[in-house]
Design a protein around this motif. Structure first.
Motif, mmCIF file in Angstrom:
data_model
loop_
_atom_site.group_PDB
_atom_site.id
_atom_site.type_symbol
_atom_site.label_atom_id
_atom_site.label_comp_id
_atom_site.label_asym_id
_atom_site.label_seq_id
_atom_site.Cartn_x
_atom_site.Cartn_y
_atom_site.Cartn_z
ATOM 1 N N GLU A 323 0.841 -1.195 0.000
ATOM 2 C CA GLU A 323 0.000 0.000 0.000
ATOM 3 C C GLU A 323 0.877 1.247 0.000
ATOM 4 N N ASN A 324 0.297 2.359 -0.421
ATOM 5 C CA ASN A 324 1.021 3.621 -0.397
ATOM 6 C C ASN A 324 1.377 3.968 1.042
ATOM 7 N N LEU A 325 2.637 4.223 1.265
ATOM 8 C CA LEU A 325 3.138 4.471 2.616
ATOM 9 C C LEU A 325 3.200 5.968 2.872
ATOM 10 N N ASP A 326 2.527 6.385 3.945
ATOM 11 C CA ASP A 326 2.551 7.793 4.338
ATOM 12 C C ASP A 326 3.583 7.968 5.445
ATOM 13 N N PRO A 327 4.726 8.600 5.152
ATOM 14 C CA PRO A 327 5.740 8.755 6.195
ATOM 15 C C PRO A 327 5.382 9.783 7.254
ATOM 16 N N GLY A 328 4.265 10.483 7.072
ATOM 17 C CA GLY A 328 3.883 11.497 8.047
ATOM 18 C C GLY A 328 4.620 12.804 7.800
ATOM 19 N N PRO A 329 4.554 13.729 8.765
ATOM 20 C CA PRO A 329 5.263 15.011 8.600
ATOM 21 C C PRO A 329 6.775 14.803 8.538
ATOM 22 N N GLY A 389 9.803 4.666 5.939
ATOM 23 C CA GLY A 389 8.742 4.602 6.929
ATOM 24 C C GLY A 389 8.304 3.170 7.168
ATOM 25 N N ALA A 390 7.369 2.999 8.094
ATOM 26 C CA ALA A 390 6.815 1.677 8.422
ATOM 27 C C ALA A 390 5.398 1.866 8.926
ATOM 28 N N ALA A 391 4.483 0.977 8.499
ATOM 29 C CA ALA A 391 3.081 1.084 8.909
ATOM 30 C C ALA A 391 2.405 -0.257 8.706
ATOM 31 N N ARG A 392 1.320 -0.458 9.458
ATOM 32 C CA ARG A 392 0.495 -1.652 9.294
ATOM 33 C C ARG A 392 -0.395 -1.503 8.070
ATOM 34 N N GLN A 393 -0.589 -2.623 7.358
ATOM 35 C CA GLN A 393 -1.455 -2.637 6.188
ATOM 36 C C GLN A 393 -2.756 -3.378 6.508
ATOM 37 N N GLU A 394 -3.684 -3.257 5.608
ATOM 38 C CA GLU A 394 -4.926 -4.003 5.749
ATOM 39 C C GLU A 394 -4.640 -5.495 5.627
ATOM 40 N N GLY A 395 -5.089 -6.261 6.584
ATOM 41 C CA GLY A 395 -4.802 -7.685 6.622
ATOM 42 C C GLY A 395 -3.760 -8.055 7.660
ATOM 43 N N GLY A 396 -3.107 -7.052 8.268
ATOM 44 C CA GLY A 396 -2.165 -7.324 9.361
ATOM 45 C C GLY A 396 -0.708 -7.356 8.969
#
Length: 463
Positions: A323-329, A389-396
Motif C-alpha cells: 500500500e502507499n506508505l505515508d511517512p507522516g510530517p 517509513g513503516a506502517a500496518r497494512q490491511e490484513g495485518g
C-alpha cells in the motif's frame, strides 16, 4: 512410508577437504627449512594425514545416513557414538536441491534444508543421489500441480538476466576458475592464456581510446568485461527458469549448467522484498526476493514485475500487498541523518577533482566516476528522507520502506514473529523522532530512520 539410505560418496570428498588443510602444516615446516630432506618428510607426513582422513571419512560415510519416517526426517552421523538430527516435515521452510555440473557428472545432488527454528540447527546440507533427492523433495514438500506462474521469455528474459547478475559472485567464480585452469594447463599453457587474454583486452582498450581518455578507457574496458561475465553466469543460472505454486508450496527451478530447484513453504515466509536498484529503475522492472525461515534468498529473485502488474505476484502469494506508505510530517526530519554518507563522499570527490584540475588535469576525467557515484548516493539519501517509513497494512502485514546503499527496499513483512526496538539521540528526542529496528527470525534486522515516536509506539501496540 519408511525409507532409508546412505549419503552419496561425494560426502567423503567433502570431509577430505579438512585433511587438505592439515596437509599445509608439514609443508610450511619444509618451506621454512628449505631443503630436500624436509620436503620428503613433509610429503610422507601428508600421505599419512590423507590416509587417516580418508579412513575416518569412509567410516563416517559408512555409519551415517538418512531415514524417512512418517512426518519426519532423521539424519544420522557419528564415528564412535551416534548423533542424530530429527527434523519434522512441518519445520522445513525451504528445500533446495542444487546440481552443479560436477555433481551431475557423478549422479549426485546437494540438498539443503532450511528450517523454521534455529534449534537444533538452522540448516542441514546433505549429498544424495539424484533419485533420492527427488524422493526427499516430493515427500517433505510435495507438489501436485506445477502450473507455471512466471516464465521469462524474450525481452522479459533479458531483463531477468540483467537484474539477477551478481558481479561479486561472478568475480569469485572467475577467480577460482582461473586458478584451476592455470593448474591444468601448466606454466607454458597459462603463459599463453595470459598473452591471449591481455592481448585481446589491449585491442578492445585501443578501440575505447578513440572515444575516452587512456586511463578511463582501461577502467571502462575492465568494468564492461566483468559485467559481461556476470551477465553470462546469470544467463546460465537463469536459463529455462520457471516459478509455479501448488497448494502451500512455491516451486522455482532453472539453470542450464548448474540446475537449482527450490521449494518454499508459503506459511513460513518472513517477508517479500521488492528491490529498486538503479538498473531496475532504468528497466522499470523490479525483482522480488523471498525470505522464509533461515533462508534469506539474496542470490536470485523469484520473479520480476512491473508497477501496476501486482496480480502476477498475488497469484504466487495472495497475502502480498504494498500500500502507499505515508511517512507522516517530514519537515523536522534530520538532513544529516540521510545525507552524511553521500554528502561526505561527494565533498571528498569534489575536492579531489578540484585539486586534479589545478595540478593534474590528466586525472580529472577519471575522478568524474567517484563524483558521479557519490552524487547518486546523495540523490538516494534525499529520496530516503521523503520515502522511508513503516506502517500496518490491511490484513495485518507490515509495510516497510528503507534505503541501503544504492537500492531502495520495499518490504511486505508477513511473519508475526518480530520485535521492535527504538533508538533516540538527544537531537532526535527533541523533535520526537527515533530510529526503529525491526528484528525478524534468525537475527535478521531492518532499520527505519527518522520515524515519529508515536508511529513507532503504535506499531508496538498493534503487534
Amino acid at each position: 512410508m519408511t525409507c532409508r539410505g546412505r549419503f552419496h560418496f561425494v560426502y567423503i570428498l567433502r570431509l577430505l577437504r579438512n585433511g587438505l588443510v592439515l596437509c599445509l602444516l608439514p609443508m610450511i615446516r619444509a618451506l621454512l627449512r628449505f631443503d630436500l630432506q624436509s620436503l620428503i618428510t613433509a610429503l610422507k607426513q601428508d600421505a599419512v594425514i590423507l590416509a587417516v582422513m580418508a579412513l575416518v571419512a569412509l567410516l563416517l560415510w559408512h555409519r551415517g545416513g538418512w531415514q524417512l519416517e512418517p512426518g519426519r526426517l532423521v539424519l544420522k552421523f557419528g564415528l564412535i557414538g551416534w548423533h542424530q538430527w530429527v527434523l519434522p516435515f512441518d519445520q522445513v521452510a525451504v528445500l533446495e536441491q542444487s546440481r552443479p555440473i560436477w555433481l551431475r557428472t557423478l549422479g549426485a545432488a546437494r540438498v539443503t534444508l532450511y528450517t523454521t527454528r534455529s534449534r537444533p540447527f538452522k540448516k542441514a546440507r546433505i549429498y544424495l543421489s539424484r533419485s533420492q533427492g527427488a524422493l526427499l523433495s516430493e515427500t517433505i514438500l510435495p507438489v501436485q500441480n506445477d502450473a507455471v506462474v512466471f516464465a521469462p521469455s524474450g525481452a522479459e528474459r533479458l531483463r531477468f538476466v540483467m537484474l539477477s547478475a551478481n558481479l561479486a559472485a561472478s568475480l569469485a567464480l572467475l577467480f577460482v576458475s582461473a586458478r584451476q585452469t592455470k593448474s591444468l594447463l601448466g606454466q607454458s599453457g597459462s603463459a599463453l592464456l595470459n598473452q591471449l587474454t591481455l592481448g585481446n583486452l589491449a585491442r578492445v582498450e585501443k578501440l575505447v581510446e578513440l572515444v575516452l581518455p587512456a586511463g578511463l578507457a582501461w577502467l571502462f574496458t575492465l568494468i564492461c568485461m566483468l559485467w559481461g561475465l556476470a551477465l553470462l553466469f546469470s544467463f546460465l543460472s537463469t536459463s529455462n527458469f520457471r516459478v509455479s505454486r501448488s497448494g502451500g508450496v512455491i516451486l522455482a527451478w532453472g539453470g542450464r549448467v548448474n540446475h537449482t530447484e527450490r521449494r518454499v513453504l508459503v506459511s513460513s515466509i518472513n517477508f517479500c522484498d521488492v528491490r529498486q536498484s538503479p538498473i531496475a529503475r532504468l528497466l522499470r522492472r523490479f525483482p522480488v526476493y523471498l525470505s522464509a525461515g533461515s533462508f534469506t534468498g539474496a542470490d536470485q529473485p523469484f520473479l520480476i514485475y512491473k508497477k501496476g502488474e501486482e496480480q502476477l505476484l498475488n497469484a504466487l502469494l495472495p497475502a502480498f500487498r504494498l500500500e502507499n506508505l505515508d511517512p507522516g510530517p517530514i519537515s523536522d526530519r534530520s538532513w544529516p541523518l540521510y545525507l552524511w554518507k553521500g554528502g561526505s563522499a561527494f565533498g571528498v570527490s569534489a575536492v579531489l577533482l578540484s585539486v586534479s584540475l589545478w595540478r593534474l588535469p590528466s586525472l580529472s576525467t577519471l575522478l568524474l566516476i567517484p563524483l558521479g557515484l557519490s552524487a547518486g548516493l546523495l540523490a538516494l539519501g534525499i529520496e530516503a528522507r521523503f520515502r522511508e517509513g513503516a506502517a500496518r497494512q490491511e490484513g495485518g502485514s507490515l509495510r516497510v520502506c528503507y534505503t541501503r546503499h544504492f537500492t531502495r527496499h520495499d518490504l511486505c513483512v508477513l511473519t508475526p514473529d518480530l520485535s521492535f526496538t527504538t533508538f533516540q539521540t538527544p537531537f532526535s528526542e527533541s523533535v520526537a523522532r527515533c530510529n526503529l529496528y525491526i528484528r525478524l527470525p534468525f537475527r535478521q534486522k531492518l532499520r527505519v530512520r527518522g520515524l515519529k515516536q508515536f508511529q513507532a509506539d503504535r506499531l508496538k501496540l498493534t503487534h
